[in-house]
Every structure is written in C-alpha cells, then in structure tokens.
Design an enzyme around this catalytic site. Structure first.
Site, PDB file in Angstrom:
ATOM      1  N   ASP A  17       0.865  -1.165   0.000  1.00  0.00           N
ATOM      2  CA  ASP A  17       0.000   0.000   0.000  1.00  0.00           C
ATOM      3  C   ASP A  17       0.912   1.228   0.000  1.00  0.00           C
ATOM      4  O   ASP A  17       2.104   1.110   0.306  1.00  0.00           O
ATOM      5  CB  ASP A  17      -0.868  -0.056   1.260  1.00  0.00           C
ATOM      6  CG  ASP A  17      -1.599   1.231   1.529  1.00  0.00           C
ATOM      7  OD1 ASP A  17      -2.289   1.708   0.611  1.00  0.00           O
ATOM      8  OD2 ASP A  17      -1.480   1.768   2.651  1.00  0.00           O
ATOM      9  N   ASP A  43      -0.059   5.244   0.927  1.00  0.00           N
ATOM     10  CA  ASP A  43      -0.278   6.224   1.999  1.00  0.00           C
ATOM     11  C   ASP A  43      -0.518   5.541   3.354  1.00  0.00           C
ATOM     12  O   ASP A  43      -1.420   4.718   3.486  1.00  0.00           O
ATOM     13  CB  ASP A  43      -1.451   7.137   1.641  1.00  0.00           C
ATOM     14  CG  ASP A  43      -1.218   7.851   0.307  1.00  0.00           C
ATOM     15  OD1 ASP A  43      -0.046   8.059  -0.062  1.00  0.00           O
ATOM     16  OD2 ASP A  43      -2.215   8.188  -0.364  1.00  0.00           O
TER      17      ASP A  43
END
Ligand SMILES: [Zn+2]
Length: 198
Positions: A14, A16
C-alpha cells in the site's frame, strides 16, 4: 546465498500510511514524505528478485481533490526518492474512483491484485500484502495472500481489532515498514533458501 525464490512471488504494498505519512489525502509531491528506511527496505526486496507492486486507493481523484496527472507527479517523486537508494517499484495499480462508484478495484476489492497476478503470472497464495489499514488486510485475505500489518497510521489499531473480531487473519504485525520487510525476508529465506543440514 543462492537465490531460489520463485518469480511468482511478489510483495504488494500500500502507499499512503504504509510507505509514507498519511495526513488525509496526499495531493501534491510535497506531501509525500517517506517513513524512515523505506527505500533501502524496498531495495532489499529488489535484490532478492521479488517483485514489488504498489496497490493504492486514490479516491482523491474521484472526489475532485486532484487529477490523475497530479497523482503521476506524486508517483514521480516516489520513484526519484527510491532511485537514490537503487530501489524500484515494479508496477503501480491505483483506483481513482469515489467509494460511491462501488467499483471492483477499490480495496478491499481485489481487481487490482488480480490484474497484477495475471500480468506477472503470480501465485497469490505465496504473495505478501503490506498495509496499514483494514482494507489492505481484507484485500490480502480475499486474494489468498499473506497479510502484513504495519502499525504506522491512525488506522492500524482498527485493523487489529477487525482481526480480533475474526474479519481476516494477519500473518504478521510489524511496528514499521522496515520491520515488515525484515519479517518477509526471513519468511522467504525460511520457505525457499533453507539448505539441507542447516
Ligand atoms: Zn476503483
């Protein structure tokens, strides 16, 4: 050490809250601030020959907070920051949609993961997914991959609670991204590089 990790293994990450600080939406390159040690950790995966695939929800596009071009500008900064440490991300999949659109790509849906699996001929059951949110761990679970939770954002404890309530399993909980990669590296060695008599 002889590298015998098969090419169908990948580490999905992922963005952020996992690679960089998450203060709401990242809508400009200046807002992209990597956590300590992230480039070197990704570089270690590169050296092991494990593909690194970024899978990110970017609803700020669908919400009208930024354009797809803005997103590419932020990605360019990420690429540059990694390059300094000879690290690279092999592929980027992003969902630009507003949650209301109920698309198939927005995590915890797994269309982006499936697309990556097809493109790189991955065996999802031996892939890892590193993220800080429930949506990442749920996506990992749906894909049949190993979910690794990093406790690096305000969302991480909610993911732990969801695990405790039986929503999804977590293969490993790490305090930081670097520690998550440490664990994955150890797990890969355990799985693929253990030599007889050792
Ligand atoms: Zn989408």
């Amino acid at each position: 050490m002889k590298n015998s990790i098969p090419r169908n293994v990948a580490v999905f990450v992922d963005r952020d809250g996992t690679l960089n600080e998450d203060h709401g939406y990242v809508t400009s390159p200046e807002q992209l601030v990597l956590f300590p040690g992230v480039p070197k950790a990704l570089g270690r995966l590169n050296q092991l020959g494990v593909r690194v695939i970024l899978v990110t929800n970017q609803s700020a596009i669908g919400r009208g907070f930024m354009t797809a071009q803005d997103f590419q500008g932020i990605q360019q900064k990420l690429t540059n920051l990694l390059l300094v440490h000879d690290a690279t991300i092999d592929a980027v999949f992003f969902c630009p949609h507003h949650p209301k659109e109920e698309c198939v790509c927005r995590k915890p849906n797994i269309a982006m993961i499936q697309q990556a699996a097809e493109q790189f001929t991955l065996d999802l059951s031996v892939c890892y997914f590193v993220g800080d949110k429930s949506s990442d761990l749920e996506a990992a679970h749906k894909a049949g991959s190993l979910g690794v939770l990093v406790m690096s954002s305000e969302y991480s404890t909610a993911a732990l609670r969801a695990r405790d309530h039986g929503k999804f399993p977590i293969a490993h909980v790490a305090e930081s991204f670097v520690q998550a990669i440490d664990w994955i590296e150890g797990d890969l060695v355990e799985r693929y590089q253990r030599s007889p008599g050792k």
